[in-house]
Design a protein around this motif. Sequence first.
Motif, PDB file in Angstrom:
ATOM      1  N   ASP A  79      57.438 -80.100 -25.264  1.00 29.59           N
ATOM      2  CA  ASP A  79      58.318 -78.765 -25.070  1.00 29.59           C
ATOM      3  C   ASP A  79      57.661 -76.975 -25.171  1.00 29.59           C
ATOM      4  O   ASP A  79      57.668 -76.196 -25.161  1.00 29.59           O
ATOM      5  N   LYS A  80      56.560 -77.226 -26.577  1.00 31.11           N
ATOM      6  CA  LYS A  80      55.843 -76.138 -27.442  1.00 31.11           C
ATOM      7  C   LYS A  80      55.094 -76.059 -25.770  1.00 31.11           C
ATOM      8  O   LYS A  80      54.951 -74.704 -26.078  1.00 31.11           O
ATOM      9  N   GLY A  81      54.357 -77.155 -25.473  1.00 33.80           N
ATOM     10  CA  GLY A  81      53.728 -76.303 -24.112  1.00 33.80           C
ATOM     11  C   GLY A  81      53.986 -75.898 -23.134  1.00 33.80           C
ATOM     12  O   GLY A  81      53.257 -75.685 -22.448  1.00 33.80           O
ATOM     13  N   GLN A  82      55.580 -76.343 -22.329  1.00 36.49           N
ATOM     14  CA  GLN A  82      56.041 -75.047 -21.680  1.00 36.49           C
ATOM     15  C   GLN A  82      55.872 -73.813 -20.862  1.00 36.49           C
ATOM     16  O   GLN A  82      55.453 -73.552 -22.481  1.00 36.49           O
ATOM     17  N   PRO A  83      55.972 -73.427 -19.854  1.00 42.71           N
ATOM     18  CA  PRO A  83      55.893 -74.290 -18.698  1.00 42.71           C
ATOM     19  C   PRO A  83      54.671 -74.443 -18.636  1.00 42.71           C
ATOM     20  O   PRO A  83      54.547 -75.182 -17.045  1.00 42.71           O
ATOM     21  N   SER A  84      53.555 -75.236 -19.113  1.00 41.35           N
ATOM     22  CA  SER A  84      51.839 -75.185 -18.550  1.00 41.35           C
ATOM     23  C   SER A  84      52.588 -76.909 -18.309  1.00 41.35           C
ATOM     24  O   SER A  84      52.338 -77.203 -19.494  1.00 41.35           O
ATOM     25  N   ALA A  85      52.157 -77.385 -17.834  1.00 40.42           N
ATOM     26  CA  ALA A  85      52.161 -79.055 -17.235  1.00 40.42           C
ATOM     27  C   ALA A  85      50.997 -79.230 -18.404  1.00 40.42           C
ATOM     28  O   ALA A  85      50.701 -80.523 -18.860  1.00 40.42           O
ATOM     29  N   LEU A  86      49.658 -78.875 -18.035  1.00 36.03           N
ATOM     30  CA  LEU A  86      48.706 -79.281 -18.773  1.00 36.03           C
ATOM     31  C   LEU A  86      48.669 -78.927 -20.481  1.00 36.03           C
ATOM     32  O   LEU A  86      48.092 -79.952 -20.610  1.00 36.03           O
ATOM     33  N   ALA A  87      49.298 -78.116 -20.390  1.00 34.98           N
ATOM     34  CA  ALA A  87      49.775 -77.706 -22.049  1.00 34.98           C
ATOM     35  C   ALA A  87      50.117 -78.741 -22.668  1.00 34.98           C
ATOM     36  O   ALA A  87      49.919 -79.179 -23.880  1.00 34.98           O
ATOM     37  N   SER A  88      51.591 -79.318 -22.077  1.00 35.48           N
ATOM     38  CA  SER A  88      52.236 -80.489 -22.734  1.00 35.48           C
ATOM     39  C   SER A  88      51.349 -81.611 -22.391  1.00 35.48           C
ATOM     40  O   SER A  88      51.632 -82.166 -23.775  1.00 35.48           O
TER      41      SER A  88
END
Length: 206
Positions: A79-88
């Motif tokens: 959830d913390k990485g959203q909205p970036s799929a890569l970060a998540s």
Amino acid sequence: MPKKRGYHHGNLKQALVAAALELIEQKGPQGFTLSEAAKAAGVTPAAVYRHFHGREDLIAEAARQGYEIFADLMQFAYDKGQPSALASFEATGRAYLAFARKYPGHYMAMFESGVSVNANAELARAAARANGILEKAASDLSERIPPEKRPPAAMFSAHIWALSHGVVELYARGAPGARAPFPPEELLESGIGIYLRGLGLIPPDN
């Protein structure tokens, strides 16, 4: 005659799990007996059978609780990485390493005890939830790959799970002779980066 200390526990079952986790950290998941767990919890061995069929059942409960914590950490990272799929996706990989360091007893009960994730329905559900979060992160990221070149999300997530597990086992848990010249976090990050570059999901280094 005074009553045994263990019978004053508000939650005997959890007291036994806590005792088992301490023993697992000290001696490994196969290095203690049910009697030792009972003694550490302050109860008689017979009292253990109020809640557990035996030592394996006790370890399975420790593993189930570990998977629940693990899944919560993975979900938070996702959830913390959203909205970036890569970060998540990258965050869920790091969450694996963080969990192993913060909850070593649970980690060993889950992955080093030999207890099957199908030992009981509750354990299976908890393990599936944790795996599902990483698979969801992999699925989100793999949407960038053309369908004909896209690996199954389950395979994608399994590769990262295996990479994370390897870094933890070899370099993050103090195994003798297993010191790397790089921090475990750096090893994991670079390994994930190489994997993702191979799939064309991040640009190559210049």
